[in-house]
Scaffold this active site. Structure first.
Site, mmCIF file in Angstrom:
data_model
loop_
_atom_site.group_PDB
_atom_site.id
_atom_site.type_symbol
_atom_site.label_atom_id
_atom_site.label_comp_id
_atom_site.label_asym_id
_atom_site.label_seq_id
_atom_site.Cartn_x
_atom_site.Cartn_y
_atom_site.Cartn_z
ATOM 1 N N GLY A 59 0.830 -1.207 0.000
ATOM 2 C CA GLY A 59 0.000 0.000 0.000
ATOM 3 C C GLY A 59 0.855 1.243 0.000
ATOM 4 N N CYS A 60 0.305 2.336 0.473
ATOM 5 C CA CYS A 60 1.033 3.605 0.504
ATOM 6 C C CYS A 60 2.340 3.445 1.273
ATOM 7 C CB CYS A 60 0.170 4.693 1.151
ATOM 8 S SG CYS A 60 0.996 6.282 1.310
ATOM 9 N N PHE A 61 3.435 3.803 0.634
ATOM 10 C CA PHE A 61 4.741 3.569 1.271
ATOM 11 C C PHE A 61 4.986 4.430 2.502
ATOM 12 C CE2 PHE A 61 6.664 5.830 -2.758
ATOM 13 C CZ PHE A 61 6.009 7.013 -2.460
ATOM 14 N N TRP A 62 4.261 5.520 2.665
ATOM 15 C CA TRP A 62 4.425 6.347 3.864
ATOM 16 C C TRP A 62 4.181 5.526 5.130
ATOM 17 C CZ3 TRP A 62 0.675 10.822 2.135
ATOM 18 C CH2 TRP A 62 1.250 11.522 1.060
#
Length: 219
Positions: A59-62
């Protein structure tokens, strides 16, 4: 100064330095000693061998970067977000978001295996994202958000496959996901492209920033 001290200390016989050829040989020998004394290439390689790397996408790498760094603290030496697994060279965030480059949003973790094992790191990775949804994490939809582990060698591949099997059989996982199948891809590592600077350590710089990663179950 190092070479002079080595020569005069007797590590290279000063009396043998009588010709240009002998001078060259003496300097070469002294330089070899100096390289060993300073650690040289082997020393650098040994230092590098104290850490290992693994690249994952979930998912979102953040959120992936932030949650794993927070969980393992000093054991994580770096967490670099980027793009991997596609066909476009040097993709931008905007290009990856179209889903046409084939890349996944990933995080390259450098970790100390003396403090955290690859098994522990991957187990927690599976706890903070949903590995049963294909190309999706909550509201983030697209191939760039696929669940993936990118291995560098056969040992890492074997660990990844073992962790997936263990997770699938874990009561905690079954309580949350029932009989759903894990769709995480286990793929050979290819070219990693570092993401833009503003993505790096995003949730450290923006504590209230977007994140849909939470620990869904515990081991």
């Amino acid at each position: 100064e190092v070479l002079h001290s080595i020569i005069t200390s007797g590590q290279v016989e000063a009396t043998s330095v009588t010709t240009v050829a002998n001078v060259q040989l003496a300097l070469a020998a002294a330089l070899a000693v100096a390289v060993v004394m300073s650690g040289g290439a082997e020393g650098a390689a040994a230092a590098a061998a104290n850490t290992k790397q693994i690249v994952v996408g979930g998912g979102c790498f953040w959120g992936v970067a932030h949650k794993i760094e927070k969980q393992f603290g000093q054991a994580i030496k770096s967490a670099v977000v980027g793009y991997l697994g596609g066909t476009t060279e040097n993709p931008t965030y905007e290009q990856v978001c179209t889903g046409k480059t084939g890349h996944a949003e990933v995080v390259r973790f450098e970790y100390d295996p003396a403090q955290v094992s690859l098994e522990q790191l991957l187990l927690f990775f599976f706890q903070i994202h949903d590995p049963t949804t294909l190309n999706r994490q909550v509201n983030d939809i697209g191939t760039q958000y696929r669940s993936a582990i990118f291995y560098a060698d056969d040992d890492e591949k074997a660990v990844a496959e073992k962790v997936i099997a263990d997770v699938a059989a874990h009561p905690g996982f079954k309580e949350v996901y029932g009989d759903k199948k894990i769709v995480t891809e286990v793929t050979k590592l290819s070219t990693f492209y570092k993401a833009e600077a503003y993505h790096q350590q995003y949730l450290v710089k923006n504590p209230r920033g977007y994140c849909n990663h939470v620990q869904r179950w515990k081991s």
